[in-house]
Design an enzyme around this catalytic site. Structure first.
Site, PDB file in Angstrom:
ATOM      1  N   SER A   1      -5.380   1.449 -11.820  1.00 47.69           N
ATOM      2  CA  SER A   1      -6.158   1.765 -10.636  1.00 47.69           C
ATOM      3  C   SER A   1      -7.190   0.674 -10.354  1.00 47.69           C
ATOM      4  CB  SER A   1      -6.790   3.141 -10.783  1.00 47.69           C
ATOM      5  OG  SER A   1      -7.222   3.632  -9.552  1.00 47.69           O
TER       6      SER A   1
ATOM      7  N   ASP B   1       3.000   7.704  -6.497  1.00 48.96           N
ATOM      8  CA  ASP B   1       1.583   7.488  -6.251  1.00 48.96           C
ATOM      9  C   ASP B   1       1.356   7.273  -4.757  1.00 48.96           C
ATOM     10  OD1 ASP B   1      -1.056   6.696  -6.158  1.00 48.96           O
ATOM     11  OD2 ASP B   1      -0.832   5.031  -7.557  1.00 48.96           O
TER      12      ASP B   1
ATOM     13  N   HIS C   1       0.311   8.024 -10.188  1.00 55.55           N
ATOM     14  CA  HIS C   1      -0.731   7.016 -10.360  1.00 55.55           C
ATOM     15  C   HIS C   1      -1.056   6.788 -11.836  1.00 55.55           C
ATOM     16  CE1 HIS C   1      -4.220   4.769  -8.854  1.00 55.55           C
ATOM     17  NE2 HIS C   1      -4.982   5.418  -9.718  1.00 55.55           N
TER      18      HIS C   1
END
Length: 552
Positions: A215, A437, A506
């Protein structure tokens, strides 16, 4: 884990539609190796990992490290011994009056191949704790959302390498001191100062260092890696490689807004949006030049020269070209429990022991966040009484005054040459994504990579389309399972490997732990490529999916 979601944040995409169109059958892209039957090893007793904990004299236990010892059999709610570990606070410099300290949890590995290396994990945010990844993704025990209690993690990265989870920058989690940074350069300098203190304390000088994360660690990892390179000091900062999944790397409009409509098209059966809405977002994408941009620049090889910079849709008062939020609100209307990190989720919301991060996260009345419990804090040498939050409400880039109007002043590492320097210095850079994601999906990342030049050429010359193989394996723990077979695609050019996993979100190590384990094996040099059909390097016995399991 996360890049905290705000409505001003956009989206990205998934598989190149062009690549799918060129395949004879899109479904065949992710076909399994063969029709093997997946098996688990039935046990009448509680799960015991085949790699037994080895009690031995530890080179890490010294007078200097004694105060950091964690009793592996006394962690609250964990009814098994997690093994040797050390946790606590260390300063970001050797200055006698240094008040800023980062929190770490260090797990030495019993793997003999790990003797000359250290691997560090970062979550993103900015401002989110790396203990998120520890508890939900790749730590030695997991407590995943909606589950009854912690379980042993057969796919912990500690099986492979000496692992350190570090909360940073100052202001996150259990860290101490006042945040005073405004950009990634300052962040990376503070982390380098901490790491030197850490390596000195635990006798980790002259080790290869691998940096990993996800991320917003798409900013952290390259900038910290670049700082390690600048230090030019192999005693403390011998950078050997980096691996990042689901990262933000560059311009958010390019990475997200441009890709949202093709993403919705690809996952149309999941979003279940009506025809008139779908037509409207297509028209808006055309008007905002997103469609033509996508078709022009998500190509292999890319057009030479830097891509043009698209306008930020939030520069206009109407934000007409904010197509992402339009899609997000529609998805939420259809599925009130829509998860930006994993689009297959539906109601009900599952309680996460890490607590609330985004609007819509669920915390039942009376629930306690695991790392906010005083018994947990005492067990891991954290400051007892800390109001621990998965993602801090402090502005970690607000300078010394916590200025809420400030944000990270650094450009994305794909935009200012930082990522290029890291790729060229290591020739061991791995970047990947989970295709479920919504926040930072695959083609947004690919477009960022197509816009940079490394080792003499711009972007990938061919679409990364080789099948990603994850070994078939016995399962000893039904509380922590991992898929096997051909789980995605990958490609490697000039020191950079890119991969995607079809059924991961994610937090890729949480949703596809076997694939993430394979990523670390490649990073450490234990396998040659993601096409390697050999067993996991730590697998015991012989297992092909149809043959008996031989336990050692």
């Amino acid at each position: 884990m996360m890049w905290s979601f705000k409505l001003s944040v956009g989206l990205s995409l998934l598989l190149s539609l062009r690549a799918l169109a060129e395949s004879k059958n899109a479904i065949d892209v992710f076909k399994r190796a063969d029709a093997l039957t997946f098996e688990t090893v039935e046990r009448n007793v509680r799960f015991t990992h085949p790699r037994k904990l080895v009690k031995r004299a530890s080179p890490y236990l010294t007078d200097a490290t004694q105060k950091f010892v964690v009793n592996g059999s006394a962690i609250p709610d964990v009814d098994f011994d997690v093994g040797e570990s050390y946790a606590g606070l260390l300063p970001i410099s050797s200055a006698p009056d240094e008040s800023r300290q980062l929190f770490f949890w260090f797990f030495p590995s019993a793997n003999p191949e790990a003797s000359d290396e250290v691997t560090i994990w970062f979550n993103g945010g900015p401002g989110c704790s790396s203990l998120s990844g520890f508890l939900n993704e790749n730590g030695p025990f997991q407590w995943q959302p909606g589950t009854f209690r912690p379980v042993e993690n057969p796919y912990t990265w500690v099986n492979l390498t000496n692992m350190v989870w570090v909360e940073q920058p100052v202001g996150v989690g259990y860290t101490q001191g006042t945040p005073n940074i405004t950009d990634e350069i300052q962040l990376s300098q503070e982390f380098a100062g901490f790491y030197k203190q850490f390596a000195t304390t635990f006798g980790l000088e002259n080790r290869k260092v691998y940096l990993t994360g996800e991320s917003y660690a798409g900013f952290y990892v390259p900038y910290i890696a670049d700082e390690f390179i600048k230090q030019d000091d192999d005693v403390y900062f011998n950078l050997a490689g980096v691996a990042i999944n689901d990262p933000i790397l560059g311009d958010s409009t390019l990475a997200q807004q441009v890709a949202v409509v093709p993403y919705v098209d690809y996952w149309a059966n999941v979003f279940s949006l009506n025809a008139s809405f779908t037509a409207a977002i297509h028209e808006r994408a055309d008007q905002c030049n997103y469609t033509s941009y996508y078709n022009t620049y998500l190509t292999f090889p890319p057009p030479p020269a830097p891509f043009p910079v698209l306008p930020d849709p939030f520069q206009s008062e109407e934000a007409t070209c904010d197509v992402f939020d339009t899609v997000y609100l529609a998805a939420q209307a259809v599925n009130p429990c829509f998860n930006i990190y994993h689009i297959l989720d539906t109601c009900p919301f599952l309680f996460n022991q890490l607590g609330i991060v985004n609007q819509g996260d669920y915390e039942p009345p009376g629930a306690q966040v695991y790392f906010n419990r005083t018994d947990v804090q005492a067990a891991i040498n954290a400051p007892v009484g800390t109001n621990w939050m998965q993602c801090t409400n402090k502005n970690v880039f607000g300078g010394a005054t916590n200025n809420r109007s400030l944000s990270d002043r650094s450009l994305g590492p794909a935009s200012d040459g930082t990522l290029t320097r890291v790729i060229e210095a290591t020739n061991n850079t791995i970047i990947g994504a989970g295709n479920l994601d919504f926040l930072l999906p695959t083609n947004g990342t690919l477009m960022a990579l197509q816009n940079i030049t490394w080792n003499g050429q711009q972007g990938f010359q061919k679409y990364p389309a080789t099948e990603f193989y994850t070994p078939y394996h016995p399962e000893y723990n039904k509380g922590a399972l991992a898929g096997a077979g051909y789980l995605g695609l990958w490609g490697s050019e000039r020191g950079l490997t890119f991969y995607q996993v079809q059924l991961a979100g994610h937090e890729l190590p949480e949703y596809a732990p076997g694939a993430a384990y394979r990523v670390v094996e490649l990073l450490l040099g234990r396998i040659k490529s993601f096409g390697d059909a050999s067993d996991f390097t730590t697998q015991m016995g012989n297992f092909t999916g149809t043959s008996p399991v031989y336990e050692v």
